[in-house]
Design an enzyme around this catalytic site. Structure first.
Site, PDB file in Angstrom:
ATOM      1  N   GLU A 105       0.840  -1.215   0.000  1.00 49.48           N
ATOM      2  CA  GLU A 105       0.000   0.000   0.000  1.00 49.48           C
ATOM      3  C   GLU A 105       0.872   1.262   0.000  1.00 49.48           C
ATOM      4  OE1 GLU A 105      -2.331  -1.726   3.290  1.00 49.48           O
ATOM      5  OE2 GLU A 105      -4.081  -1.064   2.177  1.00 49.48           O
ATOM      6  N   GLU A 125      -3.934  -9.445   3.697  1.00 54.21           N
ATOM      7  CA  GLU A 125      -4.669  -9.098   4.916  1.00 54.21           C
ATOM      8  C   GLU A 125      -5.797 -10.070   5.250  1.00 54.21           C
ATOM      9  OE1 GLU A 125      -3.553  -6.908   2.734  1.00 54.21           O
ATOM     10  OE2 GLU A 125      -2.852  -5.102   3.716  1.00 54.21           O
TER      11      GLU A 125
HETATM   12  N1  3HC Z   1       4.075  -7.633  11.920  1.00 50.91           N
HETATM   13  C1  3HC Z   1       4.720  -8.025  13.033  1.00 50.91           C
HETATM   14  N2  3HC Z   1       5.617  -9.029  13.068  1.00 50.91           N
HETATM   15  C2  3HC Z   1       5.863  -9.656  11.914  1.00 50.91           C
HETATM   16  C3  3HC Z   1       5.225  -9.308  10.713  1.00 50.91           C
HETATM   17  C4  3HC Z   1       4.288  -8.237  10.735  1.00 50.91           C
HETATM   18  N3  3HC Z   1       3.666  -7.825   9.628  1.00 50.91           N
HETATM   19  N4  3HC Z   1       5.677 -10.110   9.740  1.00 50.91           N
HETATM   20  C5  3HC Z   1       6.565 -10.935  10.318  1.00 50.91           C
HETATM   21  N5  3HC Z   1       6.680 -10.671  11.625  1.00 50.91           N
HETATM   22  C6  3HC Z   1       7.585 -11.299  12.588  1.00 50.91           C
HETATM   23  C7  3HC Z   1       7.265 -12.781  12.765  1.00 50.91           C
HETATM   24  O1  3HC Z   1       6.301 -12.971  13.789  1.00 50.91           O
HETATM   25  C8  3HC Z   1       8.615 -13.324  13.145  1.00 50.91           C
HETATM   26  O2  3HC Z   1       8.834 -13.024  14.504  1.00 50.91           O
HETATM   27  P1  3HC Z   1       9.661 -14.038  15.437  1.00 50.91           P
HETATM   28  O3  3HC Z   1      11.010 -14.188  14.783  1.00 50.91           O
HETATM   29  O4  3HC Z   1       9.662 -13.340  16.740  1.00 50.91           O
HETATM   30  O5  3HC Z   1       8.877 -15.311  15.423  1.00 50.91           O
HETATM   31  C9  3HC Z   1       9.593 -12.475  12.335  1.00 50.91           C
HETATM   32  O6  3HC Z   1       8.879 -11.285  12.017  1.00 50.91           O
HETATM   33  C10 3HC Z   1      10.062 -13.125  11.054  1.00 50.91           C
HETATM   34  O7  3HC Z   1       8.923 -13.564  10.338  1.00 50.91           O
HETATM   35  P2  3HC Z   1       8.938 -14.915   9.498  1.00 50.91           P
HETATM   36  O8  3HC Z   1       9.501 -16.017  10.329  1.00 50.91           O
HETATM   37  O9  3HC Z   1       7.567 -15.086   8.949  1.00 50.91           O
HETATM   38  O10 3HC Z   1       9.982 -14.519   8.366  1.00 50.91           O
HETATM   39  P3  3HC Z   1      10.060 -15.004   6.862  1.00 50.91           P
HETATM   40  O11 3HC Z   1      11.304 -14.454   6.312  1.00 50.91           O
HETATM   41  O12 3HC Z   1       9.802 -16.478   6.785  1.00 50.91           O
HETATM   42  O13 3HC Z   1       8.823 -14.308   6.116  1.00 50.91           O
HETATM   43  C11 3HC Z   1       7.361 -12.491   5.566  1.00 50.91           C
HETATM   44  C12 3HC Z   1       8.780 -12.915   5.982  1.00 50.91           C
HETATM   45  C13 3HC Z   1       7.045 -13.049   4.167  1.00 50.91           C
HETATM   46  C14 3HC Z   1       7.283 -10.989   5.568  1.00 50.91           C
HETATM   47  C15 3HC Z   1       6.358 -13.102   6.560  1.00 50.91           C
HETATM   48  O14 3HC Z   1       6.788 -12.787   7.876  1.00 50.91           O
HETATM   49  C16 3HC Z   1       4.957 -12.610   6.425  1.00 50.91           C
HETATM   50  O15 3HC Z   1       4.228 -13.098   5.596  1.00 50.91           O
HETATM   51  N6  3HC Z   1       4.558 -11.676   7.272  1.00 50.91           N
HETATM   52  C17 3HC Z   1       3.221 -11.146   7.304  1.00 50.91           C
HETATM   53  C18 3HC Z   1       2.986 -10.198   6.163  1.00 50.91           C
HETATM   54  C19 3HC Z   1       1.622  -9.632   6.255  1.00 50.91           C
HETATM   55  O16 3HC Z   1       0.639 -10.318   6.444  1.00 50.91           O
HETATM   56  N7  3HC Z   1       1.531  -8.330   6.129  1.00 50.91           N
HETATM   57  C20 3HC Z   1       0.280  -7.658   6.182  1.00 50.91           C
HETATM   58  C21 3HC Z   1       0.088  -7.152   7.554  1.00 50.91           C
HETATM   59  S1  3HC Z   1      -1.509  -6.486   7.776  1.00 50.91           S
HETATM   60  C22 3HC Z   1      -1.425  -4.954   7.063  1.00 50.91           C
HETATM   61  O17 3HC Z   1      -0.434  -4.598   6.479  1.00 50.91           O
HETATM   62  C23 3HC Z   1      -2.634  -4.092   7.264  1.00 50.91           C
HETATM   63  C24 3HC Z   1      -2.630  -2.907   6.395  1.00 50.91           C
HETATM   64  O18 3HC Z   1      -3.433  -3.123   5.292  1.00 50.91           O
HETATM   65  C25 3HC Z   1      -3.130  -1.700   7.133  1.00 50.91           C
END
Ligand code: 3HC
Ligand code: NAI
Length: 697
Positions: A105, A125
Site C-alpha cells: 500500500e 490481509e
Molecule cells: N508484523 C509483526 N511481526 C511480523 C510481521 C508483521 N507484519 N511479519 C513478520 N513478523 C515477525 C514474525 O512474527 C517473526 O517473529 P519471530 O522471529 O519473533 O517469530 C519475524 O517477524 C520473522 O517472520 P517470518 O519467520 O515469517 O519470516 P520469513 O522471512 O519467513 O517471512 C514475511 C517474511 C514473508 C514478511 C512473513 O513474515 C509474512 O508473511 N509476514 C506477514 C505479512 C503480512 O501479512 N503483512 C500484512 C500485515 S496487515 C497490514 O499490512 C494491514 C494494512 O493493510 C493496514
C-alpha cells in the site's frame, strides 16, 4: 538515537530507507519516522525526486500485526500513503524481497514502482481476518482493474513481478537481488525519470474502476463457496465495490470503516493468533542450546502410503533416500509411488523436470536393511503393530551407523518400548508425519523418555528442511493430535448414542468451520482404522463404545475405499449421502442399551464436542505431552482441519471463557467421569487466567 527510517541524498535524489528488522514492519515508531522523512523530502529544496526502499531481507512486511487489537497510534498508515501520493515531487518505490499488505500500500501511494526479480507483491490481509486498510482496496483496483484487484485481495496470494508488470501494478522489473540492488536500481530509475522530466503520477488521478466483469453477485457467490463462514473476504469485496462507486477520499473513508469493523471480530483474533503461534511453535523450551546432528542422507523402512510420502518429502528437500521394503515387488511399488508423487510436484510447479530426474537418481529402493548403513536419519513407517516395529528397530540397531537417528512414524504406539528394542534408546524418537506426507505441513516430533536433546534438535532441524511446521509432543497413546481425536470422537459417539444422528453431527461441525465432520473423517481414514484402535485399547470406562462402527466393519463397509461407511459413495453422490441402514444400526444399539433418544440442537453438538476437545487438551498439558497450549492449537490447525479463523481449540476456550467451558463440562457430567473438567481447567477458571497465559516464553 538510531531511527528505523533514514534519509540521505544521492545528488538530487532523496533515498528513504526503512530499516526495522526482521521484516520492516510498519509499527508506530517506524510510521512516525517514515512520515518525518516524507515531510523532509517535501521541504528539501535540493531533492527533486525520492526513492523509498527497505534495508535487510525485504522492502516492507506490512503493518505491525502485533498492534492490531490495541489502541491505534498516530500517524496512521493510510495518512502516510496519502501524504506520499500528494507529494508535489515524484516518489519511486524500489522493492526487493516482499511488499506485503501495508508495504504494498505504501508502494501504491508512490508514483512509480520497480521490483526486483523474485519479489512477492501481495495484499495478504484477509489471511489475518482484516482487509487492506491503507488504501489498498481503493488504489489497487484503479491501478490493475477491479477483477485483478479482487483476486489479489480476496485470495491474499502474492503475485510475481513479471505478472505485476503486465497488470500495471509495477512499472518495471529491475535486476539483481537484495537491498543494495534495490537501492541502486531505484536510484537509477529515479535518475531516468528526472531526465525525462517525469511528474508525480498519483493514483487519485486515475478514473474510477468498473464493476467486475461477471458482476458483483457472481463474485460474492463464488467467495461464499470458496471461503465458507469467513467474513474478511466479503468485507474486502465491499471495500473494493466502494472504489467503483466513490471518489478516492470517500472510498478511503469507507475502507477505514470496514477495516475497523473487522478489527473487532473474533475471526481477526483467531487468525492473528494462528499467525504468531505458527512461528512461535519452533521455539521449543529446552532446545535453544542443543546442536543438531549433521543430516546428509535419509533411510525409510516401509514404502506404503506413509513411507513413500516421507521419501518424497526428503527428495523434494534435496536429501537422498534409501527405502527398504519386505519384498522386491513392494520396493518397486514404492518407487513407482515416489515417481508419481514427484511427477505431481512437477505438475504443481514445485519442482523442475531436471530437479525431478536428479532427485530420482538419488533414490535406492531395496529389500536389504544393510543398505541403510550410511543413513543419518532412518524413519520407520511399517505396519502399526508394536511387535513388527520392535522387530524392525532391532534390525536397524544392527545396521545403522553410530549416531544415526532412529525415528518411528507410529500414530499411537509406545515409543519408549520401541526404543528399548535397540541398544541406543537415546537415539530413538517419533517423527509423526501426516498423510500425504509430502504435502501436509504438520510434523509431530515425539520425544521419548530418554531421547537425547541433540536428537530432538536434529528432528526439528530436519522438519524445517522438509518445510514442515514441527510440534514437540510427548509419548502417550496418540501423542497430541490423535489422543485428542480419540477423545472428541468419543464425545460424538456419546451424542449419537443419546439421540444425535451422525449426519447432524457432521453438519453442525462443518457449519462451525471444520473442513469435515468426524464421521466423514472416519470414512476417509477407513472404518478399519478406528476398529483396530478399539481392538488395541479394549472397552474403556467412561467412554461410549460405538458398536455401530464395529458393525460397519463387520459388514465390510470400510468407508470411502469400499464405497460405503457412515455414508454411501457412488456416482450419484461422490461426496457421500446418508445411509438409513446406519441409522438402523444405531437405533438397535440404543434399544439394546435402553437409551431413549433425545433431540440435540446444533449448538449443543458444537459445545459438547468443543468442551471435550478442550478438556482433553488440558489433560495433555497436565501430563506434559504438550508443553504449551499453542502446540495443541498448531497441531489441530495444521493436521486436523480445525478452522483457522478460530485460532485452535485452546484459543477457542480462551475466547469462550475458561469458566464457561468449566461450567458446561460440569453440567454435562453424567457420573461416568468422561465430561468431568480437568484440574487445569478448574485452576485457570478459579484464578481468572486463560491458556494464552501459559504460552509465554
Ligand atoms: N508484523 C509483526 N511481526 C511480523 C510481521 C508483521 N507484519 N511479519 C513478520 N513478523 C515477525 C514474525 O512474527 C517473526 O517473529 P519471530 O522471529 O519473533 O517469530 C519475524 O517477524 C520473522 O517472520 P517470518 O519467520 O515469517 O519470516 P520469513 O522471512 O519467513 O517471512 C514475511 C517474511 C514473508 C514478511 C512473513 O513474515 C509474512 O508473511 N509476514 C506477514 C505479512 C503480512 O501479512 N503483512 C500484512 C500485515 S496487515 C497490514 O499490512 C494491514 C494494512 O493493510 C493496514
Ligand atoms: P501401509 O500399510 O500403507 O504401509 C506399510 C508398509 O510397510 C507396507 O508396504 C509393508 O510392506 C511395509 N513393511 C511391513 N513390515 C516391514 C518390514 N519389516 N520391513 C520393511 N517394510 C515393511 O501403512 P501406512 O499407512 O503407510 O502406515 C505406516 C505407519 O505410518 C503406521 O505406523 C501408521 O500408523 C503410520 N501413519 C499412518 C498414517 C496414514 O494416514 N496412513 C498417518 C500417520 C502415521
Amino acid at each position: 538515537m538510531s531511527t528505523p527510517v533514514t534519509y540521505d541524498l544521492d545528488d538530487e535524489i532523496a533515498v528513504i530507507t526503512v530499516d526495522n528488522p526482521p521484516v520492516n514492519a510498519l509499527g508506530h515508531t517506524t510510521r512516525a519516522a517514515l512520515k518525518d522523512c516524507v515531510d523532509r523530502f517535501a521541504a528539501d529544496e535540493t531533492a527533486r525526486i525520492a526513492v523509498i526502499c527497505g534495508a535487510g531481507r525485504l522492502f516492507l512486511g506490512g503493518a505491525d500485526v502485533s498492534e492490531f487489537g490495541k489502541p491505534p497510534q498516530d500517524p496512521w498508515l493510510p495518512e502516510i500513503c496519502t501524504l506520499i501520493e500528494d507529494c508535489p515531487k515524484p516518489v519511486v518505490a524500489s522493492i526487493h524481497g516482499a511488499a506485503l499488505g501495508g508495504g504494498l500500500e505504501v508502494a501504491l501511494g508512490c508514483h512509480y514502482r520497480l521490483a526486483l526479480p523474485g519479489t512477492k507483491l501481495g495484499l495478504p490481509e484477509v489471511s489475518l481476518g482484516i482487509l487492506p486498510g491503507a488504501g489498498g482496496t481503493q488504489r489497487a483496483p484503479r491501478v490493475v482493474g477491479t477483477d485483478a484487484a479482487l483476486e489479489m485481495i480476496t485470495s491474499g496470494k502474492p503475485v510475481a513481478p513479471e505478472a505485476a508488470r503486465e497488470s500495471g501494478l509495477i512499472d518495471r522489473v529491475g535486476e539483481g537481488k537484495g537491498a543494495e540492488a534495490a537501492r541502486a536500481e531505484g536510484v537509477a530509475y529515479a535518475r531516468e525519470l528526472l531526465a525525462e522530466g517525469a511528474a508525480p503520477r498519483p493514483v487519485s488521478g486515475l478514473p474510477r474502476p468498473a464493476a467486475p466483469a461477471d458482476g458483483w453477485d457472481t463474485w460474492e457467490q463464488n467467495l461464499r463457496r470458496k471461503f465458507p463462514g469467513q467474513v474478511a473476504q466479503m468485507q474486502a469485496t465491499k471495500a473494493v465495490k466502494a472504489a467503483t462507486e466513490m471518489d478516492l477520499p470517500d472510498g478511503l473513508a469507507e475502507e477505514r470503516r470496514l477495516f475497523n469493523e473487522l478489527i473487532d471480530t473474533p475471526q481477526r483474533e483467531g487468525l492473528i493468533h494462528a499467525f504468531f503461534i505458527e512461528r512461535k511453535v519452533a521455539r521449543v523450551p529446552g532446545l535453544k542450546d542443543a546442536t543438531p546432528r549433521d543430516v546428509q542422507a535419509i533411510g525409510v523402512v516401509g514404502g506404503g502410503t506413509m513411507g513413500s510420502g516421507i521419501a518424497t518429502a526428503a527428495l523434494l528437500a534435496g536429501l537422498p533416500v534409501t527405502l527398504v521394503e519386505m519384498k522386491p515387488e513392494a520396493a518397486d511399488k514404492a518407487r513407482a509411488t515416489i515417481e508419481s508423487n514427484l511427477a505431481g510436484a512437477v505438475k504443481r510447479g514445485k519442482m523442475s523436470d531436471a530437479k525431478r530426474d536428479a532427485a530420482l537418481a538419488t533414490v535406492t529402493t531395496t529389500t536389504d536393511y544393510g543398505e541403510l548403513k550410511d543413513a543419518d536419519v532412518i524413519i520407520e513407517a511399517v505396519f502399526e503393530s508394536l511387535d513388527v516395529k520392535k522387530d524392525v528397530f532391532t534390525q536397524l540397531d544392527a545396521v545403522a551407523k553410530p549416531g544415526a537417528v532412529l525415528a518411528t512414524n507410529t500414530s499411537y504406539l509406545d515409543i519408549n518400548e520401541i526404543a528399548q528394542a535397540t541398544s541406543r534408546p537415546a537415539d530413538v524418537i517419533g517423527l509423526h508425519f501426516f498423510s500425504p506426507a509430502h504435502v501436509m505441513k504438520l510434523l509431530e516430533v515425539v520425544v521419548a523418555d530418554v531421547t537425547g536433546t541433540d536428537v530432538t534438535a536434529t528432528a526439528f532441524a530436519l522438519g524445517k528442511r522438509l518445510g514442515k511446521v514441527s510440534v514437540r509432543a510427548g509419548v502417550c497413546d496418540g501423542f497430541i493430535g490423535n489422543r485428542m481425536l480419540s477423545h472428541y470422537r468419543s464425545a460424538a459417539d456419546w451424542m449419537i448414542l443419546h439421540g444425535a444422528s451422525p449426519y447432524q453431527i457432521d453438519r453442525a461441525l462443518e457449519q462451525f468451520g471444520f473442513a469435515m465432520g468426524p464421521m466423514k473423517v472416519a470414512d476417509l481414514a477407513g472404518i478399519d482404522i478406528g476398529y483396530m484402535t478399539r481392538q488395541r485399547k479394549g472397552k474403556q470406562t467412561g467412554v461410549v463404545y460405538p458398536q455401530w462402527a464395529d458393525d460397519l466393519y463387520g459388514m465390510d463397509r470400510l468407508g470411502r475405499k469400499t464405497g460405503r461407511g457412515f455414508y454411501i459413495y457412488d456416482d450419484e453422490s461422490p461426496k457421500g449421502r446418508e445411509d438409513p441402514e446406519v441409522l438402523d444400526l444405531i437405533a438397535k444399539e440404543r434399544a439394546a442399551q435402553g437409551v431413549i433418544p433425545r433431540d440435540f440442537t446444533d449448538d449443543e453438538i458444537v459445545e459438547r464436542y468443543m468442551a471435550a476437545m478442550v478438556n482433553e487438551g488440558a489433560r495433555i498439558l497436565e501430563d506434559g505431552i504438550a508443553l504449551r497450549p499453542l502446540d495443541i492449537d498448531v497441531v489441530k490447525l495444521m493436521g486436523y482441519g480445525f478452522p483457522r479463523y478460530r485460532g485452535g481449540p485452546m484459543k477457542y476456550a480462551d475466547m469462550t471463557g475458561i469458566a464457561t467451558i468449566r461450567d458446561r463440562l460440569n453440567a454435562y457430567e453424567d457420573g461416568s467421569g468422561f465430561w468431568s473438567p480437568a484440574a487445569l481447567i478448574d485452576t485457570l477458571a478459579a484464578e481468572g487466567r486463560n491458556f494464552e497465559s501459559m504460552n509465554n516464553d
